[in-house]
Scaffold this active site. Structure first.
Site, short mmCIF file in Angstrom:
data_model
loop_
_atom_site.label_atom_id
_atom_site.label_comp_id
_atom_site.label_asym_id
_atom_site.label_seq_id
_atom_site.Cartn_x
_atom_site.Cartn_y
_atom_site.Cartn_z
N GLU A 265 0.82 -1.21 0.00
CA GLU A 265 0.00 0.00 0.00
C GLU A 265 0.85 1.26 0.00
O GLU A 265 0.42 2.30 -0.47
CB GLU A 265 -0.92 0.01 1.23
CG GLU A 265 -2.38 -0.14 0.86
CD GLU A 265 -3.31 0.01 2.05
OE1 GLU A 265 -4.51 -0.13 1.83
OE2 GLU A 265 -2.86 0.25 3.17
N HIS A 286 8.82 -26.83 -0.81
CA HIS A 286 8.21 -28.00 -1.46
C HIS A 286 7.03 -27.58 -2.35
O HIS A 286 6.30 -28.44 -2.84
CB HIS A 286 7.75 -29.01 -0.41
CG HIS A 286 8.88 -29.59 0.37
ND1 HIS A 286 9.43 -30.82 0.10
CD2 HIS A 286 9.60 -29.08 1.40
CE1 HIS A 286 10.43 -31.06 0.94
NE2 HIS A 286 10.55 -30.02 1.75
N LYS A 401 -13.90 0.32 -4.77
CA LYS A 401 -15.03 0.74 -3.94
C LYS A 401 -16.07 1.49 -4.77
O LYS A 401 -17.28 1.31 -4.57
CB LYS A 401 -14.55 1.62 -2.79
CG LYS A 401 -13.71 0.88 -1.75
CD LYS A 401 -13.31 1.81 -0.63
CE LYS A 401 -12.44 1.10 0.39
NZ LYS A 401 -12.03 2.00 1.49
#
Length: 413
Positions: A265, A286, A401
């Site tokens: 951010e 792995h 948003k």
């Protein structure tokens, strides 16, 4: 307290770093910078008192918040907490999944619980919705005493949550105006849940204080956070635009998630920035090990190491019949085997063309995690400044948003 090592030469341009530091200290959102040296003791006592009350009255504390409102304290609790006799810390309001909300409800069951809702505005969709649901649950369980189980961490003087907390007489704590969410873990945002979980917040703040003090005690070119920030900037210019933060301690997995938010951010703006990713070793050797060793060479790696091993350890037993062929490890401590595997991984990745940094932490203590939090906050702000972006805003977060509110039918969208 925190040390930084690199396999690459570290070049620090003092004038550039001094300019970046001055810009950070003078920014209106840099209240975290000197927070360790101006701790409000009255506020700390209020936090401890509230934590004691919660621990006495509740078996669970539901922390409602998203992003910086929960990741920082969850990181410390997950790293340092244990399964002893304490309040169970649960989390809600960091997603919109009905399944996840139901899980939290089921975890509470018939237990006594309290809620700590953490939001500057009180209108962020995920935590605001979750708070509605838990208010109803509290009212059903406690009737007219429900509000005594609600603790609010919000703005000092305005906003929807502040207004509601004032009207309903919830216990209130303040998110400082000059500290953004992802830098707020050492404020009441993080300190209240950690205190409820049994974390010694005095020791945590003391560790941050010690790390902050190194800014004045060391020359800038010797400061770990400066060396880390400058090394990242150098690699970015060389085309290494993905950083993988790793650890050989699985308990720090949530801490790596906090780091991802902090750097992602803060730096990801104007089509710039290093993409932050994280791995837990040896597990991810792995799964992602093949890519790390032989994949694209735009990746560099930072490993968090803890110098002192665990208080308790396991010694590999020697068996008469060496059926699993592990007697070559007999009488060795598991922590030693883990350390040698870490050294082998760093050696292999460097040989494969991955630059590897090491952030060395002196021990696995509360103080060291306080120092580590401050180290990454400072290095992140510096890294962003060095790349020419504002470390403290997040304009891109609003894009989804706008579309979301339009699709949900909110007036004005």
């Amino acid at each position: 307290m925190i040390q930084f090592e690199s396999d690459q030469p570290v070049a620090v341009n003092i004038a550039t770093v001094e300019e970046a530091l001055a810009g950070i200290k003078n920014d209106r959102m840099a209240g975290w910078y000197d927070l360790p040296v101006r701790v409000n003791n009255d506020e700390i006592e209020k936090i401890k008192t509230a934590a004691a009350k919660i621990r006495e009255s509740s078996e669970c504390l539901v922390c409602i918040g998203i992003g910086g409102s929960y990741l920082g304290h969850k990181a410390v609790i997950d790293a340092l907490g244990d399964d002893g006799d304490k309040v169970k810390i649960l989390y809600a309001g960091n997603n919109l999944s009905s399944r996840e909300l139901e899980k939290v409800f089921n975890q509470i069951g018939d237990a006594d619980f309290s809620v700590n809702v953490i939001s500057k505005s009180g209108t962020t969709l995920e935590p605001a919705l979750a708070f509605r649901f838990f208010k109803e649950l509290l009212k059903t369980k406690y009737d007219n005493k429900a509000n005594e189980h609600i603790y609010v961490t919000t703005d000092a003087g305005h906003g929807a949550l502040y207004d509601e907390a004032t009207q309903e007489k919830y216990t209130k704590f303040v998110i400082p105006d000059n500290i953004g969410g992802r830098y707020s873990v050492l404020t009441p945002v993080g300190l209240l849940p950690m205190a409820v979980a049994g974390i010694d917040i005095d020791r945590l703040l003391a560790g941050a204080f010690i790390e902050h003090r190194t800014i004045k005690e060391k020359h800038l070119s010797d400061l770990a956070a400066v060396k880390y920030a400058c090394s990242r900037a150098k690699l970015l210019k060389a085309g290494f635009d993905v950083e993988v933060l790793g650890s050989f301690e699985p308990s720090v997995a949530t801490f790596l998630e906090w780091w991802k938010q902090l750097f992602g951010e803060s730096e990801g703006k104007d089509h710039q920035g290093i993409f932050p990713a994280a791995v837990i070793y040896t597990t991810d050797l792995h799964s992602l090990g093949q890519y790390m060793q032989d994949g694209r060479r735009n990746i560099f790696e930072t490993i968090i190491t803890f110098a002192v091993g665990p208080k308790s350890d396991f010694v590999v037993p020697r068996l008469t019949q060496d059926l699993d062929q592990l007697n070559y490890l007999a009488d060795k401590k598991l922590s030693f085997i883990n350390q040698q595997t870490q050294l082998a991984t760093v050696e292999a990745h460097r040989a494969g063309g991955i630059p590897v940094f090491e952030v060395n932490v002196p021990d696995y203590s509360v103080e060291s995690f306080g120092a580590l939090i401050y180290f990454f906050e400072l290095s992140c702000a510096l890294s962003a400044r060095l790349s020419g972006v504002d470390p403290f805003n997040q304009p891109g977060v609003e894009a989804y948003k706008t579309a979301m509110f339009r699709l949900l039918g909110k007036i004005g969208y």
